[in-house]
Design an enzyme around this catalytic site. Sequence first.
Site, mmCIF file in Angstrom:
data_model
loop_
_atom_site.group_PDB
_atom_site.id
_atom_site.type_symbol
_atom_site.label_atom_id
_atom_site.label_comp_id
_atom_site.label_asym_id
_atom_site.label_seq_id
_atom_site.Cartn_x
_atom_site.Cartn_y
_atom_site.Cartn_z
ATOM 1 C CG ASP A 32 5.034 12.293 42.843
ATOM 2 O OD1 ASP A 32 5.654 11.499 42.475
ATOM 3 O OD2 ASP A 32 4.093 13.313 41.767
ATOM 4 C CB THR A 34 7.379 12.755 37.926
ATOM 5 O OG1 THR A 34 8.834 11.315 38.457
ATOM 6 C CG2 THR A 34 7.412 13.196 36.724
ATOM 7 C CG ASP A 268 1.752 15.351 39.536
ATOM 8 O OD1 ASP A 268 2.110 14.293 40.211
ATOM 9 O OD2 ASP A 268 1.576 15.558 38.063
#
Length: 379
Positions: A32, A34, A268
Amino acid sequence: MVGTGEEARNGILIKQAASLEILGRANVIVVDKTGTLTEGKPRLQSVIANSKFKFQNLEKQSPDGKNQLAENEILRIAASLEKGSEHPLAAAIVRAASEWKIELASVEDFQSFTGEGITGTIGGRRIALGNEKLFAARNFLTAETQKPGEDKTKSSIVETFDFNSQISTLDKLRSQGQTVMALSIDGEVAGFLTVADTIKESAKAAIDELRGQKIAVVMMTGDNEKTARFVAEKLGIEKVFADVSPVQKAEKVKQLQAQNKIVAMAGDGVNDAPALAAAVGIAFATGTDVAIESADITLLQPDLRVILRARKLSAATMRNIRQNLFFAFAYNLLGVPIAAGALYPIFGVLLSPMIASAAMTFSSVSVIANALRLRNLKL
Ligand code: ADP
Ligand code: MG
């Protein structure tokens, strides 16, 4: 047990031993953007007001449109709404508002759309803040701003609002790695907020090393393609899936698995949870609770290089398990036939039960002693 225990000592928490094994064999790692490749501590870069938008309650509006008051108002409304969100982008906007010493308003009907943005009502006005998907899919546009017969899934905020003068500005900011969010008030775009996050220093080293081990690295983000490309290029990631929704993230993982790839996924956010559940999920302890809950492996340090350590230990553990299978069977393979009298006709040898019992014990002792060797492994 020794393997997972050793991982834990290195800040790698493993829910199921099986995921340790699969991680060692993984040949694709999906990351991912960000919060995973970037620090996840973005900062507000610019507030751009729509010069055509008529703000209420502003004492005076300067004719050049570069109105500090308008920008203040945009940030005030955006930050008031973002107070209710746990997204890293939200923190950036709320922090900026407090730096600008702006007092926040109270919000009603707050709603969050994962991977898209947020909506709510402030002072009786409908507010939406987010990316183009939020505006395309959820129909926040008033009737006159939406062209008839328009393909909603394709409509971009910029086109819909005839923001010609801003297209190049926004695209330029995106190609510098900034994330652009639009703010609409009662169905009209009042302005844009752009936010930038710094790339983690450890990320480049981790990705280079993963590639060195012939593992394909794929970036997957709900952010805009241009913003995503900027980050990907900095890190040397070739494959990028941008503008993907949380469900699409999981689908992409399944597509890779359908091509017989063994996929690990590091993320996250709330938006990563479905994909983390579909792959061997790796979350950071600093991430959201949902991500940690959906993942099989949690890293205490938000550093992708830890994955490399985990893989090294995984390989060593699997090697150790194979050696232990030898220790577990070798004594039996020799001892049982001798005890059964295989050597008796020729050599007259039988196995004394005392030796047999000692051999059985040695078998267990050698397995345990060998397993404990894992603790001396240098990671
Ligand atoms: P990533 O996959 O990179 O972690 P997300 O899927 O969480 O990103 O978000 C994708 C996009 O959705 C963001 O770039 C932003 O434009 C929009 N977005 C998500 N949450 C919010 C929010 N709370 N406020 C504004 N925009 C948001
Ligand atoms: Mg994220």
